[in-house]
Design a protein around this motif. Structure first.
Motif, PDB file in Angstrom:
ATOM      1  N   THR A   1       9.301  -1.178   4.290  1.00 22.60           N
ATOM      2  CA  THR A   1       9.184   0.050   3.492  1.00 22.60           C
ATOM      3  C   THR A   1       9.980  -0.110   2.206  1.00 22.60           C
ATOM      4  O   THR A   1      11.199  -0.290   2.239  1.00 22.60           O
ATOM      5  CB  THR A   1       9.705   1.265   4.276  1.00 22.60           C
ATOM      6  N   GLU A   2       9.287  -0.086   1.079  1.00 22.02           N
ATOM      7  CA  GLU A   2       9.928  -0.250  -0.221  1.00 22.02           C
ATOM      8  C   GLU A   2      10.459   1.075  -0.766  1.00 22.02           C
ATOM      9  O   GLU A   2      11.495   1.111  -1.433  1.00 22.02           O
ATOM     10  CB  GLU A   2       8.951  -0.866  -1.221  1.00 22.02           C
TER      11      GLU A   2
ATOM     12  N   THR B   1       5.730   3.703   0.326  1.00 22.49           N
ATOM     13  CA  THR B   1       5.145   2.431  -0.114  1.00 22.49           C
ATOM     14  C   THR B   1       5.632   1.319   0.799  1.00 22.49           C
ATOM     15  O   THR B   1       6.843   1.176   1.014  1.00 22.49           O
ATOM     16  CB  THR B   1       5.521   2.116  -1.566  1.00 22.49           C
ATOM     17  N   ILE B   2       4.713   0.559   1.315  1.00 20.11           N
ATOM     18  CA  ILE B   2       5.021  -0.514   2.266  1.00 20.11           C
ATOM     19  C   ILE B   2       4.533  -1.842   1.711  1.00 20.11           C
ATOM     20  O   ILE B   2       3.394  -1.956   1.252  1.00 20.11           O
ATOM     21  CB  ILE B   2       4.362  -0.233   3.631  1.00 20.11           C
TER      22      ILE B   2
ATOM     23  N   GLY C   1      -4.698   5.334   1.245  1.00 19.78           N
ATOM     24  CA  GLY C   1      -4.015   5.501  -0.030  1.00 19.78           C
ATOM     25  C   GLY C   1      -4.312   4.370  -0.973  1.00 19.78           C
ATOM     26  O   GLY C   1      -5.398   3.784  -0.941  1.00 19.78           O
ATOM     27  N   GLU C   2      -3.338   4.051  -1.812  1.00 24.33           N
ATOM     28  CA  GLU C   2      -3.510   3.014  -2.825  1.00 24.33           C
ATOM     29  C   GLU C   2      -3.116   1.651  -2.257  1.00 24.33           C
ATOM     30  O   GLU C   2      -2.094   1.522  -1.593  1.00 24.33           O
ATOM     31  CB  GLU C   2      -2.634   3.329  -4.039  1.00 24.33           C
TER      32      GLU C   2
ATOM     33  N   PHE D   1       0.856  -1.189   0.000  1.00 21.20           N
ATOM     34  CA  PHE D   1       0.000   0.000   0.000  1.00 21.20           C
ATOM     35  C   PHE D   1       0.892   1.239   0.000  1.00 21.20           C
ATOM     36  O   PHE D   1       2.026   1.223   0.494  1.00 21.20           O
ATOM     37  CB  PHE D   1      -0.969   0.006   1.182  1.00 21.20           C
ATOM     38  N   THR D   2       0.379   2.296  -0.608  1.00 24.01           N
ATOM     39  CA  THR D   2       1.124   3.544  -0.739  1.00 24.01           C
ATOM     40  C   THR D   2       0.324   4.682  -0.121  1.00 24.01           C
ATOM     41  O   THR D   2      -0.866   4.840  -0.392  1.00 24.01           O
ATOM     42  CB  THR D   2       1.402   3.867  -2.220  1.00 24.01           C
ATOM     43  N   VAL D   3       0.986   5.445   0.723  1.00 26.07           N
ATOM     44  CA  VAL D   3       0.375   6.613   1.365  1.00 26.07           C
ATOM     45  C   VAL D   3       1.009   7.875   0.783  1.00 26.07           C
ATOM     46  O   VAL D   3       2.243   7.977   0.721  1.00 26.07           O
ATOM     47  CB  VAL D   3       0.580   6.585   2.891  1.00 26.07           C
TER      48      VAL D   3
END
Length: 217
Positions: free
Chosen positions: A66-67, A96-97, A120-121, A27-29
């Motif tokens: 965390t990517e 992005t995690i 987020g996404e 997921f991305t914040v």
């Protein structure tokens, strides 16, 4: 390498099946603000909310990674008196995690819950085998056995004996994955609206080898 003139080369293909036991999603914040600290604080709060939920559900910290993390300034471009210039309007921060779910039966619930936090996404699920090397080794073993059996058939037809192995090559077909091993998944990607009852199917690993044997009378 030059193989002996009295040699034969055979090809073998082996397959092994494995059941995926890990589900992965990310997921991305993203947050924007005129003040970078404000944007970072808002993003961190949302990320932590999701991470706290996952940890409370039993996901180990080592499986939450965390990517990427970045901060980008945002500009507007204005023209005054035929002169163009940049005007800083604020900042966008993003994190992005990636989450690895070992209790695969809960993956659908986790994905839906994270999406429900509206942080987020959220990506779809992908399924993998934790000990994929063991499946690869079994596929390669079968490929070698089939190549040997084919070599014995040819040697028998020629009336010769198989001696030592003088060449080994594992093929690397263009599949974007691990050399010589084609991976196919029978499972479907899961969307945010999936039910918790996931059908992950099986994963097939294919190994292809070429082996050259010296032959003798």
């Amino acid at each position: 390498d030059q193989y002996p003139s009295t040699s034969i080369t055979v090809r073998g293909e082996g397959e092994a099946m494995g059941t995926p036991d890990i589900a992965t999603f990310n997921f991305t914040v993203r947050e924007e603000s005129k003040d970078v600290a404000v944007a970072q604080k808002a993003m961190t709060e949302k990320s932590n909310k999701a991470i706290d939920y996952l940890k409370a559900q039993g996901v180990a910290p080592k499986d939450i990674k965390t990517e990427s993390y970045y901060t980008n300034p945002k500009y507007d471009y204005t023209n005054q008196n035929f002169n163009s210039r940049q005007v800083l309007t604020g900042y966008e921060v993003s994190q992005t995690i990636t989450v690895k779910v070992r209790k695969i039966e809960k993956a659908g619930d986790f994905l839906t819950a994270i999406a429900g936090l509206k942080i987020g996404e959220v990506s779809s699920l992908s399924f993998t085998i934790d000990d994929i090397d063991a499946v690869k080794a079994e596929a390669k073993k079968q490929a070698i056995e089939k190549a040997r059996a084919e070599a014995e058939k040819i040697a028998d037809a020629l009336g010769v004996d198989l001696e030592r192995v003088v060449g080994f090559y594992e093929e690397y077909p263009y599949d974007g994955g691990y050399g010589g091993e084609l991976m196919e998944s029978k499972s479907m990607s899961s969307q945010v609206s999936i039910a918790p009852d996931l059908q992950v199917g099986e994963q097939k690993v294919t190994a292809i080898v070429s082996i050259s044997y010296e032959i003798g009378n």
